[in-house]
Design an enzyme around this catalytic site. Sequence first.
Site, mmCIF file in Angstrom:
data_model
loop_
_atom_site.group_PDB
_atom_site.id
_atom_site.type_symbol
_atom_site.label_atom_id
_atom_site.label_comp_id
_atom_site.label_asym_id
_atom_site.label_seq_id
_atom_site.Cartn_x
_atom_site.Cartn_y
_atom_site.Cartn_z
ATOM 1 N N ARG A 1 -47.100 43.286 -75.331
ATOM 2 C CA ARG A 1 -47.773 42.058 -75.784
ATOM 3 C C ARG A 1 -48.392 41.300 -74.608
ATOM 4 N NH1 ARG A 1 -44.439 37.740 -79.080
ATOM 5 N NH2 ARG A 1 -43.085 37.912 -77.267
ATOM 6 N N ARG B 1 -46.019 37.222 -71.288
ATOM 7 C CA ARG B 1 -45.029 36.150 -71.380
ATOM 8 C C ARG B 1 -43.877 36.438 -70.428
ATOM 9 N NH1 ARG B 1 -43.703 34.652 -77.616
ATOM 10 N NH2 ARG B 1 -41.580 34.801 -76.833
ATOM 11 N N ARG C 1 -32.930 29.432 -86.304
ATOM 12 C CA ARG C 1 -32.563 30.613 -85.548
ATOM 13 C C ARG C 1 -31.062 30.866 -85.566
ATOM 14 N NH1 ARG C 1 -37.047 31.477 -82.166
ATOM 15 N NH2 ARG C 1 -36.686 33.174 -80.741
ATOM 16 N N ARG D 1 -32.818 38.740 -75.762
ATOM 17 C CA ARG D 1 -33.329 38.079 -76.971
ATOM 18 C C ARG D 1 -32.965 38.870 -78.223
ATOM 19 N NH1 ARG D 1 -39.081 38.407 -75.331
ATOM 20 N NH2 ARG D 1 -39.679 37.503 -77.346
ATOM 21 N N LYS E 1 -44.023 37.724 -86.323
ATOM 22 C CA LYS E 1 -43.961 36.384 -86.940
ATOM 23 C C LYS E 1 -45.184 35.551 -86.546
ATOM 24 C CE LYS E 1 -39.977 35.410 -84.999
ATOM 25 N NZ LYS E 1 -39.720 36.680 -84.258
#
Length: 219
Positions: free
Chosen positions: A129, A161, A92, A172, A17
């Site tokens: 990531r 992160r 969300r 998540r 995204k």
Amino acid sequence: MSTPLYLVVLGKQGAGKGTQCDRLAVLYSIPHVSTGDMLRAAVKAETPLGHEVASILNAGALVSDELVIRLVEERFAAPDAAGGALLDGFPRNLAQAEALQVLLGENGVRLCINLDVPIELATARLSSRRVCENCGTIYRDTDPSALSGVCAKCGGHVVQRADDRPEAIRRRLETYERDTAPLLDFYRSRGILVTVNGDQTPDAVTADIESAIGARDLA
Ligand code: AP5
Ligand code: MG
């Protein structure tokens, strides 16, 4: 004045995204509004909001609907959002989707783009990531900036992160299935859902999204 181009980008964590919205923001000259980026910026700046949400973000849980709805409403009041925006990470859940209908009007969201990736790929991407903690640029762990730890765009520090650790990733993705996946039916029933295969090169994903927007004559 033409109709504002408000686009919702949905997809599992790691679907791409943020990666795609950065590109689409340039292509369509509308701002990339990421509630996750806004919340992380507040944490980094150590504002009262940042203190309130830091532990929630790090654990991979959701902050309250009331708080993010207020954040988005304030962001929409900025002049650069008058022509539309790319919504990344909002809504969300159904309560947030209903709130967005109130903020923009029943036909305010022009298209919902669902980036579809299998859960195994999402998990692998999140684990590898890296992000610039200064400008938010997204990298993969094999990119030169990730290897050197220095962002090619701004010279900032490239880090992992806090919520890209295994336990938070699992949480998540569970939250996505429970709270966010029902939004697919919400937008499908309004005739504005398009699903794009997110398991392609970033360029190919962008091209598919552009085709979907072009086919509906939205921009
Ligand atoms: P948020 O920042 O929105 O994170 P997220 O939803 O977990 O989504 P991600 O950013 O992890 O995934 P992405 O799809 O953007 O993937 P990316 O492009 O980076 O939210 C963070 C937290 O904030 C939440 O957990 C919650 O606490 C809070 N929050 C935010 N909004 C909220 C809301 N509305 N309500 C309540 N709480 C909220 O890509 C991932 C990786 O894959 C990158 O390394 C990238 O380089 C790579 N990649 C991307 N595309 C490709 C491709 N096509 N091929 C190969 N690699 C690719
Ligand atoms: Mg993101």
